[in-house]
Design an enzyme around this catalytic site. Structure first.
Site, PDB file in Angstrom:
ATOM      1  N   SER A 143       0.874  -1.172   0.000  1.00 54.42           N
ATOM      2  CA  SER A 143       0.000   0.000   0.000  1.00 54.42           C
ATOM      3  C   SER A 143       0.905   1.213   0.000  1.00 54.42           C
ATOM      4  CB  SER A 143      -0.869  -0.007   1.268  1.00 54.42           C
ATOM      5  OG  SER A 143      -1.417   1.264   1.538  1.00 54.42           O
ATOM      6  N   TYR A 156      -1.857  -1.144  10.495  1.00 52.12           N
ATOM      7  CA  TYR A 156      -1.871  -1.290   9.039  1.00 52.12           C
ATOM      8  C   TYR A 156      -0.602  -0.721   8.420  1.00 52.12           C
ATOM      9  CZ  TYR A 156      -3.665  -1.058   4.244  1.00 52.12           C
ATOM     10  OH  TYR A 156      -3.846  -1.204   2.884  1.00 52.12           O
TER      11      TYR A 156
END
Length: 252
Positions: A143, A156
């Site tokens: 990401s 995350y």
């Protein structure tokens, strides 16, 4: 171009929805045999069924990537059925919805890291010998949170930074043995997981999401096209890279 993955056996984790399903569809269009892995068994089966109805060869496995026993069983099943694995796409992942350090519980931290990072380790390790034997390719979904802060919460962001490091080390350790590993770093992508988040009006980070130069969120198939490139021979000299596909988010 067509048939860029003709005859290749591809394992795709998180293939029941979102980016994973889109990757499975693109790979099948390019001639790959697809093994769709997902913790959601009906979703994985639906992906495989759709591909078969379109004329591809596909199968599905219910896999919890955070469980070594589950991963080993699925890996053995794929190798028994197809004999090899040519492409591995480590895409399974979960989000922490911007939870801060103060508010992140130990259980939540463990869950995010177990799926997003440990799962990648377990799956790649289980299929490593087959990938080495066949000169395989690994594409890991990270990401933009793997290179900046602010794209997620503490768990995350930490997990996605870990994915980038894992990818680089994998390329370094096994590149000369024929395994080519890279990571794709999406920005905001409209999937089943992110639709409720992107619909919110009062989350500060969403102002950044809405102001990317592209002027919109990505669709899963746009990320899948990049994964296809990295998996194909067109990227045969690309090793250990972090390929950003974010509509310009990280230049804002």
């Amino acid at each position: 171009m067509a048939d860029r993955l003709a005859g290749k056996v591809a394992v795709i984790t998180g293939a029941g929805s979102g980016i994973g399903r889109a990757v499975a569809e693109r790979f099948a269009e390019e001639g790959a045999v697809v093994a769709a892995w997902d913790v959601n068994e009906p979703a994985a089966a639906k992906t495989a069924k759709t591909l078969v109805e379109r004329g591809a060869m596909a199968t599905s496995f219910a896999v919890d990537v955070s469980s070594s026993a589950s991963v080993r069983a699925a890996a053995a099943g794929v190798l028994e059925q197809f004999g090899t694995v040519d492409v591995l796409v480590n895409n399974a992942g979960i989000f922490d919805y911007y939870t801060t350090l103060r508010d992140t519980t130990e259980e939540a931290w463990d869950r995010v890291l177990d799926v997003n990072l440990k799962g990648m380790f377990l799956v790649t390790q289980a299929l490593l010998d087959a990938l080495i034997e066949g000169g395989g390719v690994v594409v890991n979904t990270s990401s933009i949170s793997g290179m900046i802060a602010g794209g997620g919460g503490v768990a995350y962001t930490s997990s996605k930074h870990g994915v980038v490091g894992f990818t680089r080390q994998l390329a370094l350790e096994y590149g000369k043995q024929g395994v080519r590993a890279n990571a794709v770093l999406p920005g905001a992508v409209e999937t089943e997981m992110t639709k409720p988040l992107l619909a919110q009006k009062d989350l500060p980070i969403l102002e950044t999401v809405r102001s990317v130069p592209a002027g919109r969120h990505a669709q899963p198939d746009e990320i899948a096209d990049t994964v296809l490139f990295l998996a194909s021979d067109e990227a045969r000299f690309v090793y250990g890279t972090s390929f950003v596909v974010d509509g310009g988010w990280t230049i804002v």
